[in-house]
Scaffold this motif. Structure first.
Motif, PDB file in Angstrom:
ATOM      1  N   THR A   1      40.868  47.023  32.162  1.00  0.00           N
ATOM      2  CA  THR A   1      39.467  47.456  32.188  1.00  0.00           C
ATOM      3  C   THR A   1      39.387  48.974  32.209  1.00  0.00           C
ATOM      4  N   LEU A   2      40.243  49.565  33.035  1.00  0.00           N
ATOM      5  CA  LEU A   2      40.224  51.015  33.190  1.00  0.00           C
ATOM      6  C   LEU A   2      40.489  51.707  31.859  1.00  0.00           C
ATOM      7  N   LYS A   3      41.419  51.149  31.102  1.00  0.00           N
ATOM      8  CA  LYS A   3      41.772  51.758  29.815  1.00  0.00           C
ATOM      9  C   LYS A   3      40.581  51.735  28.849  1.00  0.00           C
ATOM     10  N   ASN A   4      39.694  50.734  29.054  1.00  0.00           N
ATOM     11  CA  ASN A   4      38.527  50.643  28.173  1.00  0.00           C
ATOM     12  C   ASN A   4      37.455  51.663  28.516  1.00  0.00           C
ATOM     13  N   ILE A   5      37.354  51.997  29.824  1.00  0.00           N
ATOM     14  CA  ILE A   5      36.245  52.872  30.200  1.00  0.00           C
ATOM     15  C   ILE A   5      36.666  54.315  30.466  1.00  0.00           C
ATOM     16  N   GLN A   6      37.872  54.519  30.954  1.00  0.00           N
ATOM     17  CA  GLN A   6      38.297  55.891  31.249  1.00  0.00           C
ATOM     18  C   GLN A   6      39.666  56.150  30.617  1.00  0.00           C
TER      19      GLN A   6
ATOM     20  N   GLY B   1      44.958  59.017  34.902  1.00  0.00           N
ATOM     21  CA  GLY B   1      46.385  58.710  35.051  1.00  0.00           C
ATOM     22  C   GLY B   1      46.552  57.470  35.914  1.00  0.00           C
ATOM     23  N   ILE B   2      47.433  56.569  35.503  1.00  0.00           N
ATOM     24  CA  ILE B   2      47.600  55.325  36.274  1.00  0.00           C
ATOM     25  C   ILE B   2      49.039  55.199  36.779  1.00  0.00           C
ATOM     26  N   LEU B   3      49.159  54.926  38.058  1.00  0.00           N
ATOM     27  CA  LEU B   3      50.479  54.735  38.657  1.00  0.00           C
ATOM     28  C   LEU B   3      50.499  53.378  39.340  1.00  0.00           C
ATOM     29  N   ILE B   4      51.431  52.534  38.957  1.00  0.00           N
ATOM     30  CA  ILE B   4      51.514  51.205  39.557  1.00  0.00           C
ATOM     31  C   ILE B   4      52.414  51.255  40.800  1.00  0.00           C
ATOM     32  N   ILE B   5      51.930  50.684  41.902  1.00  0.00           N
ATOM     33  CA  ILE B   5      52.787  50.514  43.079  1.00  0.00           C
ATOM     34  C   ILE B   5      52.991  49.012  43.234  1.00  0.00           C
ATOM     35  N   SER B   6      54.252  48.588  43.184  1.00  0.00           N
ATOM     36  CA  SER B   6      54.465  47.146  43.252  1.00  0.00           C
ATOM     37  C   SER B   6      55.596  46.795  44.199  1.00  0.00           C
TER      38      SER B   6
ATOM     39  N   LYS C   1      57.241  44.200  43.551  1.00  0.00           N
ATOM     40  CA  LYS C   1      58.169  43.509  42.667  1.00  0.00           C
ATOM     41  C   LYS C   1      58.909  44.519  41.805  1.00  0.00           C
ATOM     42  N   ASN C   2      60.226  44.558  41.988  1.00  0.00           N
ATOM     43  CA  ASN C   2      61.003  45.460  41.159  1.00  0.00           C
ATOM     44  C   ASN C   2      61.380  44.712  39.882  1.00  0.00           C
ATOM     45  N   SER C   3      60.340  44.375  39.137  1.00  0.00           N
ATOM     46  CA  SER C   3      60.611  43.562  37.954  1.00  0.00           C
ATOM     47  C   SER C   3      60.420  44.397  36.695  1.00  0.00           C
ATOM     48  N   LEU C   4      61.457  44.342  35.880  1.00  0.00           N
ATOM     49  CA  LEU C   4      61.430  45.142  34.661  1.00  0.00           C
ATOM     50  C   LEU C   4      60.300  44.685  33.742  1.00  0.00           C
ATOM     51  N   ASP C   5      60.064  43.362  33.729  1.00  0.00           N
ATOM     52  CA  ASP C   5      59.008  42.818  32.867  1.00  0.00           C
ATOM     53  C   ASP C   5      57.648  43.383  33.256  1.00  0.00           C
ATOM     54  N   ASP C   6      57.366  43.319  34.569  1.00  0.00           N
ATOM     55  CA  ASP C   6      56.104  43.855  35.070  1.00  0.00           C
ATOM     56  C   ASP C   6      55.977  45.325  34.713  1.00  0.00           C
TER      57      ASP C   6
ATOM     58  N   TYR D   1      55.426  45.752  30.999  1.00  0.00           N
ATOM     59  CA  TYR D   1      54.097  45.269  30.660  1.00  0.00           C
ATOM     60  C   TYR D   1      53.044  46.271  31.120  1.00  0.00           C
ATOM     61  N   GLY D   2      53.228  46.755  32.367  1.00  0.00           N
ATOM     62  CA  GLY D   2      52.294  47.736  32.922  1.00  0.00           C
ATOM     63  C   GLY D   2      52.261  49.006  32.088  1.00  0.00           C
ATOM     64  N   LEU D   3      53.460  49.472  31.703  1.00  0.00           N
ATOM     65  CA  LEU D   3      53.523  50.696  30.916  1.00  0.00           C
ATOM     66  C   LEU D   3      52.929  50.470  29.526  1.00  0.00           C
ATOM     67  N   ASP D   4      53.121  49.261  29.014  1.00  0.00           N
ATOM     68  CA  ASP D   4      52.541  48.900  27.716  1.00  0.00           C
ATOM     69  C   ASP D   4      51.026  48.955  27.765  1.00  0.00           C
ATOM     70  N   LEU D   5      50.485  48.499  28.908  1.00  0.00           N
ATOM     71  CA  LEU D   5      49.024  48.484  29.058  1.00  0.00           C
ATOM     72  C   LEU D   5      48.467  49.896  29.143  1.00  0.00           C
ATOM     73  N   GLY D   6      49.342  50.848  29.407  1.00  0.00           N
ATOM     74  CA  GLY D   6      48.871  52.228  29.452  1.00  0.00           C
ATOM     75  C   GLY D   6      49.060  52.903  30.796  1.00  0.00           C
ATOM     76  N   ALA D   7      49.806  52.260  31.712  1.00  0.00           N
ATOM     77  CA  ALA D   7      50.106  52.923  32.977  1.00  0.00           C
ATOM     78  C   ALA D   7      51.082  54.057  32.703  1.00  0.00           C
ATOM     79  N   ASP D   8      51.044  55.092  33.551  1.00  0.00           N
ATOM     80  CA  ASP D   8      51.908  56.245  33.310  1.00  0.00           C
ATOM     81  C   ASP D   8      53.241  56.136  34.034  1.00  0.00           C
ATOM     82  N   ASP D   9      53.220  55.441  35.175  1.00  0.00           N
ATOM     83  CA  ASP D   9      54.461  55.342  35.940  1.00  0.00           C
ATOM     84  C   ASP D   9      54.425  54.076  36.786  1.00  0.00           C
ATOM     85  N   TYR D  10      55.572  53.735  37.305  1.00  0.00           N
ATOM     86  CA  TYR D  10      55.715  52.501  38.073  1.00  0.00           C
ATOM     87  C   TYR D  10      56.617  52.822  39.247  1.00  0.00           C
TER      88      TYR D  10
END
Lengths: 412, 224
Positions: B65-70, B74-79, B81-86, B89-98
């Motif tokens: 949603t954020l990518k559509n409106i703003q 900058g987006i940073l994911i805190i997770s 789960k140390n999962s490479l897939d996540d 996927y997150g970086l693909d969606l447009g997150a800047d870091d994980y």
């Protein structure tokens, strides 16, 4: 001892006993029959001789088979006996004889009829030998057939045994036993299937537990860590308190490391690294050398990389990175100042050795989780992770110590 | 700089917020999917920290949603789960870091600053502190206008220090920043000491002052 051999051994022992008993029994029976027959013949011959004497007053003489003597009066008697006579050829021969003392026409005769016992003995021997040979043949054939049948009947069992030996929980493959139409084996197969199924399930649950537990621990750990960091930032702590907080902080960090490594281990076990590509080991080693170059320089280590040929593995690159990262950091950590790291790469073989002082004592346990030779801050999971990666990649990892060098060998 | 922290753990949320506020960032918080979604649709943020697992929804949907409106946030994911897939996927969606929990707050701070720089100035802006100037583009460091040659780790170290000025950087957080958390670094603290000494010497020889303070037994502080 193999089941087949055990059965055959028993079979042989019992057969032999039966054979011997049979032989003895046949021998005795035949002897009795032959003796009866001989006695009958003697009786018949005697009757003939007696009739000749009675009716024609003719004395038949045919030594040594028939002899008739006139003797003084004596009691009538008849008896069978065995005797040995010397023939004309000066050989002793065994005879069966019937001696009858009888008064015929007022004369008393001693009539002896004999039959060579040798003849019947020969016959006996031949018959016994023939029977024994046929029995031996029969047993031999049964033995052979038994072997053959056992082999084919037991073959699903042996195949299953082999499969069971190769069964590994880590591979997550269900156990598929060899089919058989023997109900005992079918039952065994069903039991094995349900047993291994349960094992896999339990193992899975255990893995999930480890994974979930580790995941769920991450957030509380993050909270503890950040709280401690903010405590340390502020200056409101007394030296004694600071010291205690510091030790809590170190323990939390250790816990964090253990947790992360356990998670990593679980992920490797769960085969969650599945981005398969062609990975050049040579490139990976060069990358790690570059990555650790500052550490090796700081410890004044000589790094020698001899690449005889490259080794391409089809696997997830991350696994190779973690593996070499572990091996390298070990080689640096357990090195001596001014020591060496020698790497030799061939196709399907890699040797990494580093200087050290004494060999690892318990080489059997060195790849176990949480196994440590000395008290240290390390998590004791590094080699367990390396081993697990090798297991997933079907590689062999070996450790040697010679000439004050620790060596780890990777083999396909 | 305005930051929205989306995290369902109150305690962690509070710690992140107070740490970042000391950096003079304006922090707002959301501990549920819905509140986060509302805030994102109403206000504009420079940086959004987002946890993936949230009550009421997933952080990944928030990123969409954020990518559509703003576009420029900058987006940073805190997770946890140390999962490479996540991560991918997150970086693909447009997150800047994980960043994976548990992280050091200093590490989070340094990542936020680097995301912000990349977003705002395309990474081209120079980081300046008194006589020290860092050019992130070509990873060059100048002291009093004179270029000094730093190794890769020394460069990363200096960056980490300047991003966390006046903060205590524990040896553990430095080790993790430099070497990641794949390896057992329990006894690699000696290396940090050597790296820091070399860095000090290099800056001093170019005429810079010594900003690095050793906090005995704990770590280091870069002071103004």
């Amino acid at each position: 001892m193999k089941l087949i051999h055990k059965i055959n051994q028993r079979y042989l022992i019992y057969s032999l006993a039966v054979l011997i008993l049979l032989g003895v029994a046949i021998n005795i029976t035949l002897k009795i029959i032959v003796a009866d027959e001989t006695d009958e013949t003697l009786e018949y011959t005697y009757k003939h001789v007696e009739r000749l004497i009675k009716e024609k007053q003719q004395l038949v003489l045919l030594e040594p088979f028939i002899s008739v003597e006139l003797i003084d009066h004596a009691w009538e008697s008849r008896c069978f006996s065995d005797t040995i006579l010397y023939t004309e050829l000066n050989e002793s021969e065994e005879f069966r004889q019937l001696t009858v003392i009888k008064t015929i026409n007022n004369n008393t005769y001693k009539i002896t009829v004999r039959e060579s016992a040798i003849e019947s003995g020969d016959l006996l021997e031949t018959v016994i030998i023939l029977i024994l040979i046929s029995l031996l043949l029969l047993f031999g054939m049964l033995f052979y057939l038994n072997m053959r049948i056992s082999k084919s009947v037991w073959s699903p069992f042996y195949k299953n045994l082999e499969k069971l030996k190769n069964f590994s929980l880590q591979k997550m493959e269900t156990f598929r036993p060899e089919n058989s139409n023997i109900s005992e084996f079918q039952e065994l197969n069903e039991t094995l299937k349900s047993l291994t199924g349960k094992l896999i399930n339990d193992y899975d649950t255990l893995k999930k537990f480890t994974e979930n537990a580790s995941h769920e621990l991450q957030t509380p750990l993050a909270i503890i860590r950040s709280k401690i960091e903010s405590l340390l930032e502020g200056n409101e702590l007394s030296p004694v308190q600071a010291e205690k907080i510091k030790s809590i902080y170190q323990s939390v960090n250790r816990l964090t490391r253990i947790n992360k490594n356990l998670l990593l281990l679980t992920k490797i076990e769960n085969q969650q690294f599945v981005k398969i590509e062609a990975v050049s080991i040579k490139k990976s080693i060069l990358e790690q050398m570059e990555y650790f170059s500052e550490l090796t320089e700081l410890k004044e280590l000589r790094v020698d990389f001899r690449d005889i040929s490259d080794w391409i593995l089809r696997c997830d690159k991350t696994l190779i990175e973690i593996l070499f990262n572990n091996l390298f950091s070990n080689a640096i950590k357990h090195n001596i100042r001014g020591g060496a790291i020698n790497i030799q790469l061939e196709n399907k073989k890699m040797i990494m050795s580093n200087s050290g002082t004494k060999p690892i004592e318990n080489t059997r346990r060195m790849f176990d989780r949480f196994y440590k030779e000395a008290v240290s801050d390390s998590t004791g999971l590094g080699l367990a992770i390396s081993k697990q990666i090798c297991l997933v990649l079907n590689l062999k990892i070996e450790y040697h110590f010679s000439g004050k060098m620790h060596s780890f060998v990777l083999l396909l | 700089m305005k930051i929205l922290i989306i995290e369902d753990e109150q305690e962690l949320l509070y710690e992140i917020k107070s740490y970042l506020e000391k950096e003079d960032f304006i922090c707002e918080v959301a501990d549920m999917y819905n509140t986060a979604s509302e805030k994102l649709s109403v206000y504009h943020y420079d940086i959004v920290l987002v946890d993936i697992m949230l009550p009421g929804g997933t952080g990944l949907d928030l990123i969409k949603t954020l990518k559509n409106i703003q576009q420029d946030t900058g987006i940073l994911i805190i997770s946890a789960k140390n999962s490479l897939d996540d991560k991918l996927y997150g970086l693909d969606l447009g997150a800047d870091d994980y960043i994976t929990k548990p992280f050091h707050l200093a590490e989070l701070n340094s990542r936020i600053k680097s995301v912000f720089r990349r977003r705002k100035f395309n990474g081209a802006v120079e980081i300046v502190h008194n006589e020290i100037k860092i050019n992130p583009d070509n990873k060059a460091v100048y002291v009093k206008g004179k270029k000094i040659a730093l190794t890769k780790k020394e460069y990363e170290l200096l960056n980490f220090f300047i991003a966390n000025k006046n903060r205590l950087l524990t040896k553990e957080s430095i080790a993790e920043h430099l070497w990641g958390d794949n390896i057992d670094l329990a006894d690699n603290f000696d290396f940090i000491y050597t790296h820091i000494n070399n860095l000090r010497k290099k800056i001093a020889s170019a005429g810079g002052s010594d900003y690095l303070l050793t906090v005995y037994g704990m770590g280091y502080k870069y002071i103004d």
